[in-house]
Design a protein around this motif. Sequence first.
Motif, PDB file in Angstrom:
ATOM      1  N   LEU A 174      40.941  37.308  47.358  1.00 28.72           N
ATOM      2  CA  LEU A 174      41.231  38.727  47.139  1.00 28.72           C
ATOM      3  C   LEU A 174      41.178  39.051  45.649  1.00 28.72           C
ATOM      4  O   LEU A 174      40.637  40.093  45.250  1.00 28.72           O
ATOM      5  N   SER A 175      41.677  38.139  44.809  1.00 27.69           N
ATOM      6  CA  SER A 175      41.645  38.344  43.361  1.00 27.69           C
ATOM      7  C   SER A 175      40.210  38.366  42.850  1.00 27.69           C
ATOM      8  O   SER A 175      39.878  39.138  41.943  1.00 27.69           O
ATOM      9  N   LEU A 176      39.349  37.522  43.419  1.00 29.86           N
ATOM     10  CA  LEU A 176      37.928  37.531  43.043  1.00 29.86           C
ATOM     11  C   LEU A 176      37.285  38.865  43.404  1.00 29.86           C
ATOM     12  O   LEU A 176      36.517  39.438  42.618  1.00 29.86           O
ATOM     13  N   LYS A 177      37.607  39.383  44.577  1.00 27.41           N
ATOM     14  CA  LYS A 177      37.087  40.699  44.965  1.00 27.41           C
ATOM     15  C   LYS A 177      37.575  41.787  44.022  1.00 27.41           C
ATOM     16  O   LYS A 177      36.825  42.692  43.647  1.00 27.41           O
ATOM     17  N   ASP A 178      38.840  41.690  43.616  1.00 20.94           N
ATOM     18  CA  ASP A 178      39.433  42.712  42.761  1.00 20.94           C
ATOM     19  C   ASP A 178      38.748  42.799  41.398  1.00 20.94           C
ATOM     20  O   ASP A 178      38.772  43.853  40.758  1.00 20.94           O
TER      21      ASP A 178
END
Length: 313
Positions: A174-178
């Motif tokens: 999720l952090s990579l997507k963010d």
Amino acid sequence: MIKIDLITGFLGAGKTTFIKKYASYFIKQGQTVGILENDYGAINVDMMLLQDLMSDNCELEMISGGCDEETHRRRFKTKLISMGMCGYDRVIVEPSGVYDIDEFFDVIHDEPLDRWYEPGNIIAIADASAADNLSEKSSYVLASEISCAGKIILSHSDEVDEQKIKDTIDYINLSLKDIGCKRQIGMSDIKKGILNLTDEDLKEIAECGYRLNSYQKQDINMQDGKFASLYFMNTGLGSEDVKEAAENIFADKKCGNIIRIKGFFKENDKWYEVNAIKKKTSINEIREGQDVIIVIGENLNADIVGNYIGKHD
């Protein structure tokens, strides 16, 4: 060409512990290894922890941070030039916990370094409980450092269950997507634990390479008023004092968002190393040290932290 590896990982993730294991693997293969440590203070605690590796086959070097980006890059390049003349088989770089990976590639592709070095592996160390208590900025740092890693090592994985590990992987993705990165990691990208890594595991890690991924960059560094380190010298604290101080500092929100407490102290004529994160304080005997406690975090209040430890330098 000298293979140069970058070991990334957020503050307190376990980079130094991994490097001890990783460098020892190459030394056992008969290779010569140079380790380049970077710290944002005058006292490099992590370098002290690597002293046992020093031998005819392994040397330690240091660059100090706490400076502007261009000065840091110049110091990094100058040190790599001098190390390139030493004829190492492999150079291992441990940057600070807040690091822009683009600097690594930019520097080693500059002349004359591009004639001596070739990028080997980027290895990211992440706490298996990374999903707990990270701020938005800390989450960005974690994701940006994982984005290009050939392997991700989940430290402290023996202290959590499989659901927590799954939650951490979901959080990283999720952090990579963010940050606009298309990469998503799975179990094939991961090794669990550090101390239990076998020679077979280390061989696989030593051949993992790196990924080139783009993401939306933010201007975050140790001088932006958010991330900072506080140094406390000659505290005279003993083991019980250190444990109590760490517990109180993590519990008191007025101290700031505390990420890690590390350092050394002397008790009964023996040196000890302390490494504390929110859920655990580890104290281990070491060969030698220096009386210093370092508190790392975001939006730190030096006066309040100092009330628990002593005078702030």
